[in-house]
Design a protein around this motif. Structure first.
Motif, PDB file in Angstrom:
ATOM      1  N   VAL A 125      14.890 -13.790   3.919  1.00 57.74           N
ATOM      2  CA  VAL A 125      14.661 -12.483   4.528  1.00 57.74           C
ATOM      3  C   VAL A 125      13.438 -12.652   5.423  1.00 57.74           C
ATOM      4  CG1 VAL A 125      14.092 -10.063   4.115  1.00 57.74           C
ATOM      5  CG2 VAL A 125      15.590 -11.281   2.509  1.00 57.74           C
ATOM      6  N   PRO A 126      13.601 -12.462   6.726  1.00 63.36           N
ATOM      7  CA  PRO A 126      12.489 -12.725   7.640  1.00 63.36           C
ATOM      8  C   PRO A 126      11.314 -11.773   7.413  1.00 63.36           C
ATOM      9  CG  PRO A 126      14.361 -11.772   8.812  1.00 63.36           C
ATOM     10  CD  PRO A 126      14.799 -11.993   7.404  1.00 63.36           C
ATOM     11  N   ALA A 127      10.143 -12.288   7.720  1.00 66.04           N
ATOM     12  CA  ALA A 127       8.918 -11.498   7.598  1.00 66.04           C
ATOM     13  C   ALA A 127       8.651 -10.770   8.907  1.00 66.04           C
ATOM     14  CB  ALA A 127       7.746 -12.407   7.268  1.00 66.04           C
ATOM     15  N   LEU A 128       8.125  -9.584   8.784  1.00 70.04           N
ATOM     16  CA  LEU A 128       7.687  -8.844   9.966  1.00 70.04           C
ATOM     17  C   LEU A 128       6.179  -8.942  10.138  1.00 70.04           C
ATOM     18  CD1 LEU A 128       9.916  -5.653   9.649  1.00 70.04           C
ATOM     19  CD2 LEU A 128      10.278  -7.658  11.091  1.00 70.04           C
ATOM     20  N   GLY A 129       5.529  -9.594   9.184  1.00 68.94           N
ATOM     21  CA  GLY A 129       4.086  -9.757   9.255  1.00 68.94           C
ATOM     22  C   GLY A 129       3.342  -8.571   8.671  1.00 68.94           C
ATOM     23  N   SER A 130       2.074  -8.553   8.956  1.00 64.15           N
ATOM     24  CA  SER A 130       1.199  -7.527   8.407  1.00 64.15           C
ATOM     25  C   SER A 130       1.060  -6.372   9.395  1.00 64.15           C
ATOM     26  CB  SER A 130      -0.172  -8.135   8.112  1.00 64.15           C
ATOM     27  OG  SER A 130      -1.000  -7.211   7.484  1.00 64.15           O
ATOM     28  N   PHE A 131       1.108  -5.169   8.867  1.00 62.20           N
ATOM     29  CA  PHE A 131       1.000  -3.972   9.708  1.00 62.20           C
ATOM     30  C   PHE A 131      -0.371  -3.307   9.594  1.00 62.20           C
ATOM     31  CE2 PHE A 131       5.515  -4.317   8.623  1.00 62.20           C
ATOM     32  CZ  PHE A 131       6.052  -4.387   9.900  1.00 62.20           C
ATOM     33  N   VAL A 132      -1.010  -3.479   8.451  1.00 64.36           N
ATOM     34  CA  VAL A 132      -2.319  -2.874   8.206  1.00 64.36           C
ATOM     35  C   VAL A 132      -3.221  -3.904   7.543  1.00 64.36           C
ATOM     36  CG1 VAL A 132      -1.449  -0.506   7.992  1.00 64.36           C
ATOM     37  CG2 VAL A 132      -1.621  -1.930   5.967  1.00 64.36           C
ATOM     38  N   GLU A 133      -4.506  -3.672   7.643  1.00 61.34           N
ATOM     39  CA  GLU A 133      -5.468  -4.554   7.002  1.00 61.34           C
ATOM     40  C   GLU A 133      -5.298  -4.461   5.485  1.00 61.34           C
ATOM     41  OE1 GLU A 133     -10.287  -5.055   6.816  1.00 61.34           O
ATOM     42  OE2 GLU A 133      -9.394  -4.164   8.610  1.00 61.34           O
ATOM     43  N   ASN A 134      -5.380  -5.581   4.816  1.00 62.20           N
ATOM     44  CA  ASN A 134      -5.214  -5.669   3.363  1.00 62.20           C
ATOM     45  C   ASN A 134      -3.839  -5.174   2.902  1.00 62.20           C
ATOM     46  OD1 ASN A 134      -7.840  -6.700   2.956  1.00 62.20           O
ATOM     47  ND2 ASN A 134      -8.672  -4.618   2.998  1.00 62.20           N
ATOM     48  N   GLN A 135      -2.833  -5.422   3.732  1.00 56.44           N
ATOM     49  CA  GLN A 135      -1.479  -4.934   3.423  1.00 56.44           C
ATOM     50  C   GLN A 135      -1.000  -5.404   2.052  1.00 56.44           C
ATOM     51  OE1 GLN A 135       1.576  -5.005   6.477  1.00 56.44           O
ATOM     52  NE2 GLN A 135       2.924  -6.102   5.058  1.00 56.44           N
ATOM     53  N   GLU A 136      -1.242  -6.661   1.733  1.00 55.46           N
ATOM     54  CA  GLU A 136      -0.758  -7.205   0.459  1.00 55.46           C
ATOM     55  C   GLU A 136      -1.357  -6.445  -0.719  1.00 55.46           C
ATOM     56  OE1 GLU A 136      -0.160 -11.541  -1.707  1.00 55.46           O
ATOM     57  OE2 GLU A 136      -1.405 -11.394   0.085  1.00 55.46           O
ATOM     58  N   ASP A 137      -2.660  -6.163  -0.657  1.00 54.94           N
ATOM     59  CA  ASP A 137      -3.315  -5.435  -1.748  1.00 54.94           C
ATOM     60  C   ASP A 137      -2.879  -3.978  -1.808  1.00 54.94           C
ATOM     61  OD1 ASP A 137      -4.713  -7.717  -2.517  1.00 54.94           O
ATOM     62  OD2 ASP A 137      -6.436  -7.232  -1.235  1.00 54.94           O
ATOM     63  N   LEU A 138      -2.822  -3.339  -0.655  1.00 54.63           N
ATOM     64  CA  LEU A 138      -2.412  -1.934  -0.597  1.00 54.63           C
ATOM     65  C   LEU A 138      -0.970  -1.768  -1.080  1.00 54.63           C
ATOM     66  CD1 LEU A 138      -2.993   0.991   0.227  1.00 54.63           C
ATOM     67  CD2 LEU A 138      -2.305   0.386   2.547  1.00 54.63           C
ATOM     68  N   ALA A 139      -0.081  -2.600  -0.548  1.00 54.45           N
ATOM     69  CA  ALA A 139       1.323  -2.536  -0.975  1.00 54.45           C
ATOM     70  C   ALA A 139       1.453  -2.915  -2.443  1.00 54.45           C
ATOM     71  CB  ALA A 139       2.181  -3.450  -0.099  1.00 54.45           C
ATOM     72  N   GLY A 140       0.609  -3.824  -2.915  1.00 55.05           N
ATOM     73  CA  GLY A 140       0.629  -4.212  -4.330  1.00 55.05           C
ATOM     74  C   GLY A 140       0.276  -3.050  -5.239  1.00 55.05           C
ATOM     75  N   ASP A 141      -0.752  -2.282  -4.855  1.00 61.55           N
ATOM     76  CA  ASP A 141      -1.125  -1.102  -5.644  1.00 61.55           C
ATOM     77  C   ASP A 141       0.009  -0.076  -5.648  1.00 61.55           C
ATOM     78  OD1 ASP A 141      -3.600  -2.182  -6.234  1.00 61.55           O
ATOM     79  OD2 ASP A 141      -4.657  -1.058  -4.668  1.00 61.55           O
ATOM     80  N   ILE A 142       0.591   0.154  -4.490  1.00 61.58           N
ATOM     81  CA  ILE A 142       1.704   1.104  -4.383  1.00 61.58           C
ATOM     82  C   ILE A 142       2.884   0.627  -5.221  1.00 61.58           C
ATOM     83  CG2 ILE A 142       3.431   2.046  -2.779  1.00 61.58           C
ATOM     84  CD1 ILE A 142       1.124   2.048  -0.646  1.00 61.58           C
ATOM     85  N   HIS A 143       3.183  -0.663  -5.147  1.00 54.33           N
ATOM     86  CA  HIS A 143       4.288  -1.257  -5.908  1.00 54.33           C
ATOM     87  C   HIS A 143       4.078  -1.062  -7.415  1.00 54.33           C
ATOM     88  CE1 HIS A 143       7.774  -3.967  -5.898  1.00 54.33           C
ATOM     89  NE2 HIS A 143       7.218  -4.668  -6.868  1.00 54.33           N
ATOM     90  N   PHE A 144       2.858  -1.279  -7.855  1.00 53.80           N
ATOM     91  CA  PHE A 144       2.508  -1.116  -9.267  1.00 53.80           C
ATOM     92  C   PHE A 144       2.783   0.316  -9.738  1.00 53.80           C
ATOM     93  CE2 PHE A 144      -0.636   0.263 -12.394  1.00 53.80           C
ATOM     94  CZ  PHE A 144      -0.452  -0.660 -13.416  1.00 53.80           C
ATOM     95  N   TYR A 145       2.274   1.286  -9.013  1.00 55.67           N
ATOM     96  CA  TYR A 145       2.453   2.683  -9.423  1.00 55.67           C
ATOM     97  C   TYR A 145       3.895   3.156  -9.280  1.00 55.67           C
ATOM     98  CZ  TYR A 145      -2.561   2.938  -9.946  1.00 55.67           C
ATOM     99  OH  TYR A 145      -3.844   2.719 -10.375  1.00 55.67           O
TER     100      TYR A 145
END
Length: 184
Positions: A125-145
């Protein structure tokens, strides 16, 4: 007996429902296990790759399930009043919204570094890259909740099905366990 009828669900809807239920619970359990692993743990990368691959597979099954749901008649409700019908509809909608958001947040975590998601070595599945700063951490928190919210909603959904079966003594649960005559 593959399709839904007004009396019950067909084999395709039942299979997709239970496949997704088992997958969601399995992914949740794997996710809980993964967050306890250190980066240097022998199974850290393997569990992460498995979680991503199964997550993409879940996304594909979710798309199929939504398409099937849209294309099939909805069995008539066995709810006893309007409030129950609305609550059931709201919980079903919530489950779908949470699933879509969970898949999207997982994608944003996995592709924030610009790398594609390898799915069991069959395709990427191709990556679209990062859209916001700290995307991995922010999306990780959202994913967790979202994951915890989904599991709570699944538990409410399951408890409601059990209530229908044991207290109301209607066929709500049975309709999702077996195909009944009258389905084509």
């Amino acid at each position: 007996m593959l399709k839904n009828s007004e009396q019950g669900y067909g084999l395709v809807a039942i299979t997709l429902h239970w496949l997704m239920a088992v997958t969601v619970i399995g992914l949740f359990a794997l996710g809980l296990y993964m967050v306890e692993l250190s980066y240097y743990d022998a199974w850290y990368k393997g569990s992460l790759d498995l979680h991503k691959s199964v997550g993409v597979s879940l996304a594909i099954v979710l798309i199929l399930r939504l398409a099937w749901r849209i294309s099939q008649p909805k069995p008539h409700s066995l709810a006893q009043n309007t409030l129950q019908k609305r609550a059931a509809s709201a919980v079903h909608l919530l489950l779908y919204v949470l699933l879509v958001a969970l898949v999207m947040s997982g994608y944003l975590i996995s592709t924030a570094d610009g790398r594609a998601i390898d799915v069991f070595g069959f395709f990427e599945v191709p990556a679209l890259g990062s859209f916001v700063e700290n995307q991995e951490d922010l999306a990780g928190d959202i994913h967790f909740y979202l994951a915890w919210t989904l599991i709570i909603a699944v538990a409410v959904h399951a408890l409601a099905a059990l209530k229908h079966h044991f207290i109301n003594r209607d066929r709500t649960l049975v309709r999702m366990l077996k195909v009944t005559k009258g389905n084509s």
